[in-house]
Design a protein around this motif. Structure first.
Motif, mmCIF file in Angstrom:
data_model
loop_
_atom_site.group_PDB
_atom_site.id
_atom_site.type_symbol
_atom_site.label_atom_id
_atom_site.label_comp_id
_atom_site.label_asym_id
_atom_site.label_seq_id
_atom_site.Cartn_x
_atom_site.Cartn_y
_atom_site.Cartn_z
ATOM 1 N N TYR A 123 0.837 -1.206 0.000
ATOM 2 C CA TYR A 123 0.000 0.000 0.000
ATOM 3 C C TYR A 123 0.871 1.255 0.000
ATOM 4 O O TYR A 123 0.624 2.197 -0.774
ATOM 5 C CB TYR A 123 -0.912 -0.023 1.221
ATOM 6 C CG TYR A 123 -1.414 1.335 1.635
ATOM 7 C CD1 TYR A 123 -2.395 1.991 0.900
ATOM 8 C CD2 TYR A 123 -0.906 1.962 2.778
ATOM 9 C CE1 TYR A 123 -2.846 3.246 1.278
ATOM 10 C CE2 TYR A 123 -1.353 3.207 3.160
ATOM 11 C CZ TYR A 123 -2.318 3.850 2.419
ATOM 12 O OH TYR A 123 -2.756 5.092 2.781
ATOM 13 N N CYS A 127 0.676 3.572 -3.260
ATOM 14 C CA CYS A 127 -0.091 4.801 -3.029
ATOM 15 C C CYS A 127 0.791 6.001 -2.691
ATOM 16 O O CYS A 127 0.348 7.141 -2.818
ATOM 17 C CB CYS A 127 -1.102 4.579 -1.906
ATOM 18 S SG CYS A 127 -2.342 3.322 -2.292
ATOM 19 N N VAL A 215 -7.609 -6.063 3.749
ATOM 20 C CA VAL A 215 -8.719 -5.538 2.950
ATOM 21 C C VAL A 215 -8.619 -4.025 2.808
ATOM 22 O O VAL A 215 -8.814 -3.470 1.711
ATOM 23 C CB VAL A 215 -10.066 -5.936 3.593
ATOM 24 C CG1 VAL A 215 -11.229 -5.241 2.884
ATOM 25 C CG2 VAL A 215 -10.252 -7.453 3.531
ATOM 26 N N SER A 216 -8.284 -3.338 3.907
ATOM 27 C CA SER A 216 -8.155 -1.878 3.853
ATOM 28 C C SER A 216 -7.024 -1.466 2.920
ATOM 29 O O SER A 216 -7.164 -0.531 2.111
ATOM 30 C CB SER A 216 -7.903 -1.326 5.258
ATOM 31 O OG SER A 216 -8.959 -1.659 6.137
ATOM 32 N N SER A 217 -5.895 -2.166 3.012
ATOM 33 C CA SER A 217 -4.752 -1.837 2.157
ATOM 34 C C SER A 217 -5.089 -2.043 0.693
ATOM 35 O O SER A 217 -4.788 -1.184 -0.160
ATOM 36 C CB SER A 217 -3.544 -2.701 2.540
ATOM 37 O OG SER A 217 -3.126 -2.433 3.864
ATOM 38 N N TYR A 218 -5.742 -3.172 0.377
ATOM 39 C CA TYR A 218 -6.034 -3.457 -1.025
ATOM 40 C C TYR A 218 -7.168 -2.596 -1.570
ATOM 41 O O TYR A 218 -7.237 -2.354 -2.777
ATOM 42 C CB TYR A 218 -6.315 -4.944 -1.215
ATOM 43 C CG TYR A 218 -5.043 -5.707 -1.453
ATOM 44 C CD1 TYR A 218 -4.412 -5.674 -2.685
ATOM 45 C CD2 TYR A 218 -4.443 -6.426 -0.430
ATOM 46 C CE1 TYR A 218 -3.231 -6.340 -2.907
ATOM 47 C CE2 TYR A 218 -3.259 -7.107 -0.634
ATOM 48 C CZ TYR A 218 -2.660 -7.058 -1.874
ATOM 49 O OH TYR A 218 -1.468 -7.714 -2.083
ATOM 50 N N THR A 219 -8.054 -2.132 -0.705
ATOM 51 C CA THR A 219 -9.074 -1.176 -1.164
ATOM 52 C C THR A 219 -8.411 0.107 -1.633
ATOM 53 O O THR A 219 -8.742 0.651 -2.702
ATOM 54 C CB THR A 219 -10.068 -0.875 -0.029
ATOM 55 O OG1 THR A 219 -10.706 -2.094 0.379
ATOM 56 C CG2 THR A 219 -11.120 0.121 -0.487
ATOM 57 N N ALA A 220 -7.447 0.581 -0.842
ATOM 58 C CA ALA A 220 -6.714 1.792 -1.226
ATOM 59 C C ALA A 220 -5.840 1.536 -2.455
ATOM 60 O O ALA A 220 -5.720 2.403 -3.333
ATOM 61 C CB ALA A 220 -5.865 2.271 -0.056
ATOM 62 N N ILE A 222 -6.355 -0.669 -4.936
ATOM 63 C CA ILE A 222 -7.193 -0.756 -6.136
ATOM 64 C C ILE A 222 -7.640 0.634 -6.579
ATOM 65 O O ILE A 222 -7.660 0.956 -7.776
ATOM 66 C CB ILE A 222 -8.398 -1.680 -5.878
ATOM 67 C CG1 ILE A 222 -7.921 -3.121 -5.710
ATOM 68 C CG2 ILE A 222 -9.410 -1.581 -7.022
ATOM 69 C CD1 ILE A 222 -9.009 -4.085 -5.282
ATOM 70 N N GLY A 223 -7.975 1.489 -5.591
ATOM 71 C CA GLY A 223 -8.349 2.853 -5.935
ATOM 72 C C GLY A 223 -7.216 3.602 -6.610
ATOM 73 O O GLY A 223 -7.425 4.332 -7.589
ATOM 74 N N CYS A 241 0.537 -6.870 -7.194
ATOM 75 C CA CYS A 241 -0.304 -7.118 -6.017
ATOM 76 C C CYS A 241 -1.119 -8.404 -6.141
ATOM 77 O O CYS A 241 -1.486 -8.995 -5.126
ATOM 78 C CB CYS A 241 -1.260 -5.950 -5.807
ATOM 79 S SG CYS A 241 -0.456 -4.372 -5.610
#
Length: 317
Positions: A123, A127, A215-220, A222-223, A241
């Motif tokens: 992440y 990011c 889940v939080s890391s991959y949500t960011a 993917i965004g 990833c």
């Protein structure tokens, strides 16, 4: 068997995979080959990362820890699996069973946390690539790795503290190929509610909290990938990833199925098949998924190993 006081089991009988002798021999050869391959893969990764200065970065630092963990992990579980194919049942002492259980839980919990740490590292790299060196210095990477190991072994110690206080009066037959929590809880002749509650709560903490971080890391992630203007850039970023995400899905899904409901899950013989998935298949796939598609690791491996084979007389200036 009971001890001299007649109140405690001295050994347990592990029932593996009762089947026909030819099939047992075939499965033994298959899993022994997987065992040797997994040992070789993970040892080579640790060896390559250790010898290559260009790989002394957080991403590969965590990969080295994961491969070292897998080396330890398979030496706790796979020998018992191989023994299950050689004999209809194998015996393990009470102390040996508790020791095996402690290291198995400790390494499994450590891997859960370490996978979450690796997701957080990805992440930061995707990011915030410009600030990544300052956000993830080597000192922080070392502390995160130490926290992963420490939390895993502490959680295991707490679980074993309650399980070891239970009494086992017989029978002593465990329908599994290694000592695991649920079959031991099913065999106890004392009140197990407190031990089950502690096991359930710690399992949720050590599985769901790291999973939430993943889940939080991959949500960011993917965004951030969707905001990349070129399709080639998006594919390249996602490919770095997707490999980690595949391992996370396989490992966490099988672990959740097995340990989220410890009392109910043992009623199914399929649990042994699920156990094979995360004790044998996942460790053997991790090196291929993480490293064989990584050009840096492959090039470093070629220089570290193949170069020494082809040019054994070369010496540094």
């Amino acid at each position: 068997m009971r001890n001299l006081s007649g109140s405690h089991v001295e050994e347990f009988v592990l029932v593996g995979f009762p089947t026909t002798p030819p099939l047992q021999l075939l499965l033994f050869v298959l899993f022994f080959a997987i065992y040797l391959l997994t040992l070789l893969e993970n040892a080579l990764i640790v060896f390559t990362i250790w010898l290559t200065p260009s790989l002394h970065r957080p991403m590969y630092f965590f990969l080295g820890h994961l491969s070292f963990l897998e080396l330890w992990y398979i030496n706790v579980t796979i020998p018992r699996l191989l023994a299950a194919f050689l004999t209809q049942d194998s015996r393990v002492s009470y102390v040996g069973c508790m020791t095996q259980l402690y290291f198995f839980i400790a390494l499994a919990c450590t891997e859960c946390v370490l996978l979450a740490v690796m997701a957080y590292d990805r992440y930061l790299a995707i990011c915030g690539p410009l600030h990544y060196p300052s956000l993830m210095p080597s000192s922080l990477a070392t502390r995160l790795a130490a926290a992963s190991w420490g939390s895993g072994f502490f959680s295991s110690m707490m679980k074993l503290l309650f399980i070891s206080q239970l009494s086992y009066c017989g029978p002593n037959i465990i329908n599994h190929f290694f000592c695991d929590i649920s079959p031991l809880l099913n065999l106890t002749c004392s009140d197990k509610e407190q031990a089950e509650l502690v096991d359930f709560l710690l399992a949720l903490v050590m599985i769901l909290l790291p999973l939430l971080a993943v889940v939080s890391s991959y949500t960011a992630i993917i965004g951030a990938i969707l905001r990349i203007p070129t399709s080639r850039g998006r594919r390249k970023a996602f490919s770095t990833c997707a490999t980690h995400l595949a391992v996370v899905v396989i490992y966490y899904s099988s672990t959740l199925f097995t340990y989220a409901r410890p009392r109910a899950m043992y009623t199914f013989n399929h649990n042994k098949i699920i156990s094979v998935l995360y004790t044998v298949i996942v460790p053997s796939l991790n090196p291929a998924i993480y490293c064989l598609r990584n050009k840096e690791v492959k090039e470093a491996f070629r220089k570290a190993v193949m170069g020494r084979c082809h040019y054994p007389k070369d010496v540094p200036d």
